[in-house]
Design a protein around this motif. Structure first.
Motif, mmCIF file in Angstrom:
data_model
loop_
_atom_site.group_PDB
_atom_site.id
_atom_site.type_symbol
_atom_site.label_atom_id
_atom_site.label_comp_id
_atom_site.label_asym_id
_atom_site.label_seq_id
_atom_site.Cartn_x
_atom_site.Cartn_y
_atom_site.Cartn_z
ATOM 1 N N ALA A 171 0.942 -1.119 0.036
ATOM 2 C CA ALA A 171 0.111 0.026 -0.005
ATOM 3 C C ALA A 171 0.936 1.303 -0.035
ATOM 4 C CB ALA A 171 -0.681 0.095 1.167
ATOM 5 N N ASP B 287 1.945 2.682 3.457
ATOM 6 C CA ASP B 287 2.442 1.507 4.295
ATOM 7 C C ASP B 287 3.815 1.715 4.983
ATOM 8 O OD1 ASP B 287 3.251 -1.155 5.887
ATOM 9 O OD2 ASP B 287 2.185 -2.147 4.220
ATOM 10 N N VAL C 16 -2.085 -2.407 -3.095
ATOM 11 C CA VAL C 16 -2.891 -2.946 -2.502
ATOM 12 C C VAL C 16 -3.678 -1.999 -1.239
ATOM 13 C CG1 VAL C 16 -2.407 -5.159 -2.763
ATOM 14 C CG2 VAL C 16 -1.518 -3.904 -0.855
ATOM 15 N N ASP C 17 -4.652 -2.396 -0.591
ATOM 16 C CA ASP C 17 -5.137 -1.596 0.488
ATOM 17 C C ASP C 17 -4.518 -2.009 1.977
ATOM 18 O OD1 ASP C 17 -6.810 0.173 -1.022
ATOM 19 O OD2 ASP C 17 -8.463 -1.065 -1.015
ATOM 20 N N GLY C 18 -4.448 -3.255 2.271
ATOM 21 C CA GLY C 18 -4.021 -3.625 3.278
ATOM 22 C C GLY C 18 -2.523 -3.476 3.680
ATOM 23 N N HIS C 19 -2.110 -3.239 5.057
ATOM 24 C CA HIS C 19 -0.783 -3.079 5.367
ATOM 25 C C HIS C 19 -0.113 -4.422 5.559
ATOM 26 C CE1 HIS C 19 -0.927 1.464 6.580
ATOM 27 N NE2 HIS C 19 -1.367 1.219 5.211
ATOM 28 N N THR D 146 -8.093 -8.604 -1.787
ATOM 29 C CA THR D 146 -9.151 -8.858 -2.494
ATOM 30 C C THR D 146 -8.638 -9.663 -3.658
ATOM 31 O OG1 THR D 146 -8.779 -7.070 -3.968
ATOM 32 C CG2 THR D 146 -9.754 -6.411 -1.686
ATOM 33 N N GLU E 130 -6.817 -7.751 -6.105
ATOM 34 C CA GLU E 130 -5.419 -7.625 -6.090
ATOM 35 C C GLU E 130 -4.643 -8.424 -6.039
ATOM 36 O OE1 GLU E 130 -6.244 -4.190 -2.307
ATOM 37 O OE2 GLU E 130 -6.038 -6.530 -1.711
#
Length: 312
Positions: free
Chosen positions: A61, A64, A82-85, A110, A113
């Protein structure tokens, strides 16, 4: 070029104690360090330190904090948004080299992703000699993800596809062996036992070679089985080889297996024969174990003592 893939990267925090770990007590740390970790990243770092052309593909991300540590480590990287760390792993080591690890699970990617990561790997594989799929899969990722990536790379590049190496465990490794026929797997002894359902009893080296022969070449083209302080066994279609490391003052075993794999790939990419590839793996693994945290061994860190190879 050697491309590594880390689906579940981690911010590795290493805490060095002045004495043995005392559960339930308050202890002062002698030192601490942070490294951009994850098995594929570790492999790429060792390759880069040795002057090899390497590229680490990973999800990351934009916000991040992991990105700062990754840049500081100068790891050649291709990041996929991506969105998550990234997760954080904590390693505690004492002066005797005893290591305790706490690994977090990581964010769930996801479907889109994962598709983006697979596309990035396929693109990066153009002209590469090896693609290394390494490490655990985050929660929610199908067990056969690595097998799908191997199929996608081979479908896209056909006869020009790179060789595929896998350093994984559990269901992810089992799916690769069952469906993808990788060119190399790198389990340790526990992972090999879990994969095959067989107990490595008696002489550990002989048992690893025996079980490896049941996989090579029908399920995998070759297997590099790391055995910690007892060295490693390499099984190919032409035979099995074993070697042990020289005496080593162990400071941290974290990343030693990754360095062993990097050492093997370095030698193989330079045209070495199987025995020399195994020796290179042993030297790099021993060097990593002698360093703190997940520091990547450099050529000057490698032990120079003779390492005899036995043809089993």
């Amino acid at each position: 070029m050697i491309v590594t893939v880390t689906v579940n990267p981690s911010l590795d925090r290493t805490i060095v104690l002045g004495g043995p770990l005392q559960p339930g007590a308050v202890q002062a740390a002698a030192s601490t360090r942070e490294d951009a970790g994850g098995k594929g990243i570790n492999v790429a770092r060792v390759l880069d330190a040795a002057g090899a052309d390497a590229l680490a593909v990973l999800p990351l991300a934009a916000d991040d904090p992991f990105a700062v540590v990754l840049r500081a480590g100068a790891v050649p990287a291709c990041t996929v948004p991506v969105d998550g760390h990234c997760r954080a792993n904590v390693t505690i080591t004492d002066p005797a080299g005893v290591t305790t690890k706490l690994n977090l699970p990581g964010a769930t990617p996801t479907v889109d992703e994962l598709a983006g990561l697979e596309e990035a790997v396929v693109a990066a594989a153009e002209g590469a000699r090896w693609v290394v799929l390494a490490g655990s899969l985050p929660p929610g990722v199908p067990d056969d993800f690595y097998a799908h990536v191997i199929d996608a790379v081979r479908t896209r590049w056909g006869a020009a596809a790179p060789r595929m190496a896998v350093d994984a465990s559990g269901p992810a490794l089992a799916a690769v062996v069952e469906h993808a026929h990788p060119d190399l797997i790198k389990p340790n002894d526990d992972e090999l036992a879990e994969l095959t359902g067989q107990v490595l009893d008696g002489d550990l080296t002989e048992a690893a070679a025996r079980i490896g022969r049941a996989l090579v070449p029908n399920k995998v083209a070759s297997a590099l089985v790391t055995l910690g302080g007892r060295g490693a066994v390499l099984v190919t279609a032409d035979g099995a080889y074993a070697a042990v490391p020289p005496p080593t003052r162990v400071r941290s075993t974290v990343g030693a297996g990754d360095s062993s794999l990097a050492g093997f790939l370095l030698a193989e990419s330079r045209g070495a024969d199987p025995a020399a590839c195994l020796v290179s793996a042993i030297r790099h693994g021993a060097a990593a174990a002698s360093l703190p945290g997940t520091m990547a061994p450099r050529p000057g860190d490698l032990p120079t003592a003779d390492i005899p190879v036995a043809h089993l």
